[in-house]
Design an enzyme around this catalytic site. Structure first.
Site, PDB file in Angstrom:
ATOM      1  N   VAL A 144       0.858  -1.182   0.000  1.00 30.60           N
ATOM      2  CA  VAL A 144       0.000   0.000   0.000  1.00 30.60           C
ATOM      3  C   VAL A 144       0.894   1.232   0.000  1.00 30.60           C
ATOM      4  O   VAL A 144       1.873   1.307   0.738  1.00 30.60           O
ATOM      5  CB  VAL A 144      -0.956   0.013   1.210  1.00 30.60           C
ATOM      6  CG1 VAL A 144      -0.200  -0.030   2.534  1.00 30.60           C
ATOM      7  CG2 VAL A 144      -1.879   1.221   1.158  1.00 30.60           C
ATOM      8  N   ILE A 146       4.854  -1.102   2.952  1.00 31.48           N
ATOM      9  CA  ILE A 146       4.523   0.301   2.768  1.00 31.48           C
ATOM     10  C   ILE A 146       5.325   0.808   1.571  1.00 31.48           C
ATOM     11  O   ILE A 146       6.556   0.743   1.570  1.00 31.48           O
ATOM     12  CB  ILE A 146       4.855   1.132   4.026  1.00 31.48           C
ATOM     13  CG1 ILE A 146       4.185   0.510   5.267  1.00 31.48           C
ATOM     14  CG2 ILE A 146       4.417   2.570   3.815  1.00 31.48           C
ATOM     15  CD1 ILE A 146       2.680   0.389   5.193  1.00 31.48           C
ATOM     16  N   LYS A 147       4.606   1.295   0.564  1.00 27.57           N
ATOM     17  CA  LYS A 147       5.279   1.767  -0.651  1.00 27.57           C
ATOM     18  C   LYS A 147       5.693   3.226  -0.501  1.00 27.57           C
ATOM     19  O   LYS A 147       4.887   4.086  -0.142  1.00 27.57           O
ATOM     20  CB  LYS A 147       4.353   1.621  -1.870  1.00 27.57           C
ATOM     21  CG  LYS A 147       4.157   0.187  -2.313  1.00 27.57           C
ATOM     22  CD  LYS A 147       3.263   0.093  -3.537  1.00 27.57           C
ATOM     23  CE  LYS A 147       4.004   0.387  -4.806  1.00 27.57           C
ATOM     24  NZ  LYS A 147       3.182   0.106  -6.009  1.00 27.57           N
ATOM     25  N   ILE A 148       6.973   3.469  -0.806  1.00 28.58           N
ATOM     26  CA  ILE A 148       7.535   4.810  -0.766  1.00 28.58           C
ATOM     27  C   ILE A 148       8.205   5.078  -2.106  1.00 28.58           C
ATOM     28  O   ILE A 148       8.980   4.246  -2.581  1.00 28.58           O
ATOM     29  CB  ILE A 148       8.568   4.944   0.375  1.00 28.58           C
ATOM     30  CG1 ILE A 148       7.896   4.710   1.734  1.00 28.58           C
ATOM     31  CG2 ILE A 148       9.254   6.302   0.338  1.00 28.58           C
ATOM     32  CD1 ILE A 148       8.863   4.713   2.905  1.00 28.58           C
TER      33      ILE A 148
END
Length: 497
Positions: A236, A267-269
């Site tokens: 996400v 966690i997408k960065i």
């Protein structure tokens, strides 16, 4: 509720949902990842007016069927706190149509003292025959590449057939959620509840997203456990508005990790320059990260260094549960490069069309092998660190003149991930060839990379342009969806007056 356990070395997961007075229980038989045994689904339907008693009855029925002793049990979150069990994601009308028309389902009553219908479904064949293995199983078992699915929408249980076909994880992004939420009515009930409770539009959006991510994580959790945190992740992404905000990205990543509250969430960065320090800090906090929007080798090396720096700064004695993937985008590179080559127009330039993306990816894999070796990396391995796997993203083919497996077939190699949207996934299952290709001809890749430079193409500038376009695209999807949700909220408010 979700439970999982093993029977004779085989892994089962049970998903129990309730829709009004109907309980839907799906038992997914997930094979051990080295086993050739096929996957199966089992569905239990019960139309009783019982609540807890019916739940216990169904669990007992399943235990009797599979001799399954649940190993773990976790309550799923639900938008309705009054229900004993969360609402079903299963489309019962669709199921009823399948029950009445499909020869691929075998129906028989489960012999108990109370009414319950047992349905065994298989991906192919009729009357409960074995689900067919696909090239995705071979991709993982023979070549060590994990096939993931680049899509997510409701009902989340639509992912179950993909798991049976060999999918081992899911990626999402603002564009995917924009399409899912704006084109479906499946989110309306939860959204209406959120609006009526006084939530603002963006807060409501994140609650819709978090619900999908949580439920998808539950489906893939057995794979996560089976592979000891190597696989089974659901990604996400933080808000695209934060692509230039280092501290804001760190805080958003920590917040998402906390509210999703699932071990197997990524966690997408984005790999923007301001977010490289964010990646380091989030990893150092013990949060697993999917670094996205990587378009150049120079930026990819910065991403690897941020991961290594974060692991070293974490202070953790056990690093085995802090993992990462680096999402290296492929097809978009060719889309831009081909335009540049056509503008140059020489025979040499035109001959390089459709070759840049795969060549750069092959060199990225070479860098991966170099960076995850040597004394620095070995010191981290002693603490349980896992390599930050390369994930091939943007694998759908944009040019119809190219092979529909162009961005999957040449990029097969161990310790990598290929996330595929429907088009690429179906094409590779249908006619893809499973063999190691990523480092089969590195010298040719180096030649293509150099030839493009000699034509005056600056790879770093190409990467910067694609990164800017990618961030802008996700921002537009995000803003568009918020606008759509605002319109829905206005309609709901008018309808309530």
């Amino acid at each position: 509720m979700t439970s999982s356990g093993r029977v004779n070395g085989q892994l089962f997961s049970i998903y129990i949902h309730r829709m009004n007075d109907i309980f839907v229980v799906c038992v997914l038989h997930l094979t051990h990842y080295h086993s050739p045994t096929p996957h199966h689904f089992f569905l239990f339907l019960s139309s009783s007016d019982q609540t807890k008693e019916e739940h216990h009855f169904l669990m007992a029925s399943i235990s009797n069927l599979a001799n399954l002793t649940p190993a773990t049990s976790t309550n799923s979150r639900s938008s309705s706190s009054s229900s004993v069990l969360p609402r079903s994601f299963l489309n019962l009308r669709s199921l009823n149509a399948k029950l009445s028309s499909s020869s691929h389902l075998s129906l028989r009553h489960h012999q108990t003292s109370r009414p319950s219908l047992f349905v065994r479904c298989s991906a192919s064949g009729g009357n409960g025959s074995a689900a067919k293995r696909t090239t995705l199983h071979d991709l993982y078992e023979k070549e060590g590449q994990s096939p993931w699915y680049d899509n997510l929408c409701r009902p989340v249980t639509d992912l179950l057939p993909f798991i049976a076909r060999g999918v081992r994880g899911v990626t999402s992004n603002p564009a995917i959620f924009q399409k899912a939420i704006s084109t479906s009515n499946a989110y309306n009930d939860q959204f209406r509840t959120l609006v009526e409770s006084g939530k603002d539009i963006e807060s409501a959006y994140w609650e819709l997203v978090v619900k999908d991510i949580q439920d998808a994580c539950k489906l893939f959790e057995p794979i996560y456990d089976q592979t000891e945190a190597e696989d089974g992740y659901v990604s996400v992404e933080v808000s695209p508005r934060l692509a230039d905000d280092t501290n804001g990205t760190v805080e958003a990543a920590k917040y998402l990790h906390k509210v999703v509250d699932r071990r197997n969430v990524y966690i997408k960065i984005p790999a923007t320059a301001p977010c490289i320090p964010s990646i380091r800090d989030v990893i150092a906090s013990g949060i697993s990260v999917n670094v996205t929007l990587i378009f150049s080798i120079a930026r990819y090396e910065a991403v690897i260094d941020a991961y290594l720096d974060g692991l070293e700064a974490s202070g953790l004695d056990d690093l085995s549960r802090v993992t990462s993937v680096a999402s290296f985008f492929v097809s978009r590179v060719d889309t831009l490069m081909d335009k540049m080559l056509e503008k140059i127009g020489t025979p040499e330039a035109l001959d390089l069309r459709g070759k840049a993306a795969v060549a750069q990816a092959a060199l990225a894999y070479k860098l991966y092998q170099k960076k995850f070796s040597g004394p620095r990396w070995e010191a981290l391995v002693k603490k349980g660190a896992k390599k930050q796997r390369l994930l091939w993203a943007s694998t759908s083919v944009k040019n119809p003149a190219y092979s529909d497996t162009l961005y999957v077939a040449p990029l097969i190699g161990p310790d990598t991930v290929s996330t595929m949207p429907d088009q690429a996934l179906e094409a590779f299952i249908d006619h893809g060839t499973v063999k190691r290709t990523i480092d089969a001809n590195v010298s040719e890749a180096e030649g293509i990379y150099s030839a493009l430079e000699k034509l005056g193409i600056d790879w770093n500038k190409v990467g910067e342009q694609l990164e800017e376009e990618g961030v802008d695209s996700f921002k537009k999807s995000f803003e568009s969806l918020l606008g759509t949700l605002q319109e829905k909220a206005n309609t709901l408010k008018l309808a309530s007056h």
